[in-house]
Design an enzyme around this catalytic site. Structure first.
Site, PDB file in Angstrom:
ATOM      1  N   ASP A 319       0.856  -1.178   0.000  1.00  0.00           N
ATOM      2  CA  ASP A 319       0.000   0.000   0.000  1.00  0.00           C
ATOM      3  C   ASP A 319       0.897   1.234   0.000  1.00  0.00           C
ATOM      4  O   ASP A 319       2.070   1.157   0.372  1.00  0.00           O
ATOM      5  CB  ASP A 319      -0.891  -0.034   1.247  1.00  0.00           C
ATOM      6  CG  ASP A 319      -1.753   1.213   1.360  1.00  0.00           C
ATOM      7  OD1 ASP A 319      -2.380   1.588   0.361  1.00  0.00           O
ATOM      8  OD2 ASP A 319      -1.780   1.802   2.455  1.00  0.00           O
ATOM      9  N   ASP A 518      -1.835  -0.618   6.146  1.00  0.00           N
ATOM     10  CA  ASP A 518      -2.042  -0.112   7.501  1.00  0.00           C
ATOM     11  C   ASP A 518      -3.457   0.359   7.788  1.00  0.00           C
ATOM     12  O   ASP A 518      -3.798   0.594   8.934  1.00  0.00           O
ATOM     13  CB  ASP A 518      -1.079   1.056   7.780  1.00  0.00           C
ATOM     14  CG  ASP A 518      -1.501   2.333   7.065  1.00  0.00           C
ATOM     15  OD1 ASP A 518      -1.927   2.233   5.897  1.00  0.00           O
ATOM     16  OD2 ASP A 518      -1.393   3.409   7.673  1.00  0.00           O
ATOM     17  N   ASP A 522      -7.321  -1.660   3.894  1.00  0.00           N
ATOM     18  CA  ASP A 522      -6.388  -2.727   3.521  1.00  0.00           C
ATOM     19  C   ASP A 522      -6.767  -4.077   4.138  1.00  0.00           C
ATOM     20  O   ASP A 522      -6.221  -5.108   3.736  1.00  0.00           O
ATOM     21  CB  ASP A 522      -4.960  -2.369   3.963  1.00  0.00           C
ATOM     22  CG  ASP A 522      -4.432  -1.125   3.282  1.00  0.00           C
ATOM     23  OD1 ASP A 522      -4.662  -0.990   2.064  1.00  0.00           O
ATOM     24  OD2 ASP A 522      -3.808  -0.290   3.949  1.00  0.00           O
TER      25      ASP A 522
END
Length: 774
Positions: A319, A518, A522
């Site tokens: 990410d 995080d 996600d």
């Protein structure tokens, strides 16, 4: 959770006590038998040895019966057969040695497991049970389960913070090592967050609870640790299956030796040496050692299965926000009117923003505090949600906010038009400041790429990762800009949470997939990946719950540390199995041929067990790197990074001076350059000289390489040369000040000096983090 944990601890203590009593009983029987034998009473010695063997055998048969009732079939049967055979054949000394080997092996396993689980157990054992809460103006000692958001709690010296919340006092000192692995204490000011599970290392302080105990960080970590303790690794389950195969081979070999020789004693010798402790003991010890070592690094691995899978990753999906980038807006550039000090402008803006909860306002306040600025208390503050805030600071009417908010409160000038062009930067957020109705300047903030990101990606490839993908909900242009300098294999941008899950499924065709993120968005992708890794230091609880691995410290490079530990733990486990089982198999063959007596076989097997377990415990330590080790302690790393942060004001002043001299009078240019020259020689050059004369030579000696850091020393020379050039140019100005050509040369020199210093600091930070001791 507290009662179940207490019951578990009580049961474990009882089980360990029982094992110790059995070990003491067989040791006593062996010693008494030895004394009787030395007194030439073989009948009495045989009785002692037989009695000791019978006690252990009875206990073992009970365990086997209970295991069969649970449909669990283990290798303890070999030890039971060996002790039974020894009693039937009159080999009482052999039986007692096998009994000692069995009980001693259990004790050795308990020691190894407790040693290996030390970091995980430490996390659970520190869970607080009570807290001091203020109620009706008095302190009450209550259960942590009774705490709720909004409660005011007193944390005494040495106590563990029971719930998440915010500090109410100034200058609070906290020990966060149990959660993050960071050895040095950290300081928190009033209003700053404090995480449950940290320890008060200073004076007593008060805090305001923001979560209940069950919803706090430490409770979530404790649940993750319990899951890690309960999970059995695939390699351990595989070891169990191989152990059953080994049992069948052992019985066949023992039967063949008896049938071929007609001597039951050979079958007994085979059984005695056949216990596959390298499989049933060494593998779980090595795996849990790796899990524990990761915990010591601030990386919580939810069990051995996750650790094993970590060593097999071929594709990593990252990410962007909070993973590749820091996840927080940080001040990167300041532009003020030439008649204003940029740091004073920052102080005024941050003073006004103290009362705002907006993320950008908090970023400005943090930037001011990082630079050691003393903030004033604002008055008459009025905030327009999401737009800006106005109020008075030190007698001045201040407005802080976006372009639309501030421009409506000022008159248009050449400087405001310049600022409007200046703030048009992709990937940044701008904040303008007006003082007494006049534009003072602007700040640019951005979520910057983590300083260790480039190194981490290179190390991931070195660890066997073949493909690295960036998956982000951000714009494609921003993702492409990251790919241009990070060397990513692919980018997928403008994603929704469910889209990330599809990316994980698509990448799985190339091999096991790791997802690192995080945020709440996600969590589905983390759960769908073969291994989900959550950045848990500031990430969402949902991502930590969904992940297989949680990084508790805000450092992406800890992921590489965990992968290295996983590779090493798996390698050590396999070493223990191959070497231990190879020695056991060789001993069984020798015993079957009649070259080993049962007593000799028992002693040999005990030695093999000890070697296998001690080898497995190597997974608790770092790899041997030879005698030449170049390392920085964590304390040294923090000190060096603090020195760089302290010098950021000096580097910023180079840029501010460059901007100011563009329109300054000739006399003002001379004064500006003189001040900057003195600043560089007073702060920057001494720092670079210390690095060259103290730090670099020490690191070279440790590395045993006289040319190490030669490139960095060359950069120091260039910085010193450019500062000397600045001095020379300044002295050449004369009484009439700079000509247009001289002004251009000075600005060109200052732009180059700033660029080289910023690049040099970034390179040093990357090198220092690489050299930090594991």
């Amino acid at each position: 959770m507290g009662r179940s944990r207490a019951s578990e601890l009580l049961f474990q203590k009882g089980e360990r006590l029982g094992k110790r009593l059995l070990l003491a009983a067989i040791v006593a029987a062996l010693l008494l038998g030895a004394v009787a034998w030395l007194a030439r009473r073989p009948d009495l010695s045989a009785s002692f040895w037989a009695a000791g063997t019978a006690v252990i055998l009875a206990s073992l048969l009970t365990e086997i019966a209970l295991s069969i009732g649970k449909r669990e079939f283990g290798l303890d049967l070999i030890a039971a057969l060996a002790m039974t055979g020894a009693l039937l054949l009159g080999e009482y000394l052999t039986g007692s040695i096998v009994a000692l080997m069995f009980t001693g092996g259990q004790a050795l396993e308990d020691f190894a497991q407790s040693r290996a689980r030390r970091e995980l157990t430490a996390l659970l054992d520190r869970v607080p049970r009570t807290a001091a809460r203020y109620a009706d103006g008095r302190l009450q000692e209550v259960s942590v389960d009774e705490l709720k958001p909004g409660d005011r709690v007193l944390i005494r010296h040495g106590e563990v913070v029971p719930v998440d919340g915010s500090v109410l006092d100034d200058n609070v000192v906290l020990d966060e090592s149990a959660l993050t692995g960071e050895a040095l204490p950290v300081r928190r000011r009033s209003g700053e967050p404090v995480t449950s599970g940290t320890t008060n290392a200073g004076d007593a302080f008060e805090m305001l609870a923001s979560n209940s105990a069950g919803d706090s960080t430490y409770a979530a970590i404790a649940r993750l640790v319990e899951a890690a303790r309960a999970t059995k690794a695939p390699m351990v389950r595989l070891a169990d299956r191989y152990a059953l195969l080994f049992l069948a081979v052992t019985l066949l070999l023992a039967g063949a030796a008896w049938a071929a020789s007609g001597q039951a004693i050979r079958a007994l010798a085979v059984l005695v040496i056949a216990t596959p402790c390298p499989l049933i003991l060494a593998v779980p010890v090595a795996i849990i050692s790796g899990v524990s070592r990761c915990a010591g690094k601030g990386v919580l691995v939810k069990g051995g299965g996750a650790l094993e899978m970590l060593a097999r990753m071929k594709t990593v999906i990252l990410d962007k926000t909070g993973t590749i980038t820091d996840g927080r807006a940080r001040l990167i550039e300041v532009k003020s009117r030439t008649d204003l000090n940029p740091m004073e402008m920052l102080r005024l803006a941050a003073s006004l923003d103290q009362g705002s909860h907006h993320v950008i306002a908090r970023a400005l306040v943090a930037a001011a505090r990082e630079r050691g600025l003393s903030l004033s208390a604002p008055s008459g503050s009025r905030e327009a949600a999401g737009s800006g805030v106005t109020g008075r600071v030190d007698g001045h009417e201040i407005a802080v906010g976006g372009w639309d908010f501030v421009s409506a409160r000022i008159d248009e000038t050449a400087f405001s038009r310049e600022i409007r062009e200046w703030i048009r930067r992709d990937g940044t957020v701008s904040v303008l400041v007006a003082e007494d109705g006049v534009l003072a300047g602007a700040f640019l903030l951005a979520d910057e790429v983590r300083p260790e990101a480039g190194t981490v990606l290179r190390q991931l490839r070195d660890a066997g990762v073949a493909r690295i993908v960036l998956a982000t909900g951000d714009r494609t242009e921003r993702a492409e800009s990251l790919q241009s300098f990070l060397g990513l294999d692919s980018i997928v941008a403008e994603l929704k949470p469910e889209d990330k899950t599809r990316v994980v499924e698509a990448e799985r065709a190339a091999g096991p997939v790791m997802m690192v993120g995080d945020g709440v968005n996600d969590a589905p992708a983390l759960a769908a990946a073969d291994i989900g890794v959550a950045m848990g230091a500031r990430g969402a609880a949902a991502s930590s719950e969904a992940a297989d691995i949680v990084i508790l410290v805000d450092r992406l490079d800890r992921l590489v540390s965990a992968i290295r530990i996983a590779h090493r733990s798996r390698r050590i486990a396999l070493e223990s199995v191959y070497v231990g089982m190879g020695l056991s198999a060789a001993g069984m063959i020798v015993a079957a041929l009649g070259y080993l007596t049962p007593v000799q076989g028992a002693l040999l097997q005990e030695a093999i067990d000890v070697v296998a377990i001690l080898n497995a415990l190597r997974a608790l330590g770092g790899p041997f790197r030879g005698w030449r080790i170049t390392r920085l302690s964590h304390a040294e790393l923090l000190e060096l990074e603090a020195e760089h942060r302290a010098l950021l004001d000096v580097v910023d002043e180079i840029r501010h001076t460059t901007d100011r001299i563009q329109h300054a009078s000739k006399s003002e240019v001379r004064n500006e350059l003189a001040d900057l020259d003195a600043l560089l020689r007073r702060h920057l050059l001494p720092h670079e000289r210390r690095d060259d004369e103290e730090l670099y030579p020490r690191l070279r000696r440790q590395a045993g390489t006289p040319d190490a850091f030669a490139g960095m020393s060359r950069t120091h020379m260039e910085i010193q040369r450019q500062v000397h050039s600045l001095t020379s140019l300044r002295k050449c100005l004369g009484d009439h000040g700079p000509s247009p050509t001289q002004r251009y040369e000075i600005q060109r020199l200052l732009h180059g000096l700033e660029a080289i210093i910023r690049l040099h600091f970034a390179q040093e930070q990357e090198i220092y983090r690489l050299l930090e001791g594991e």
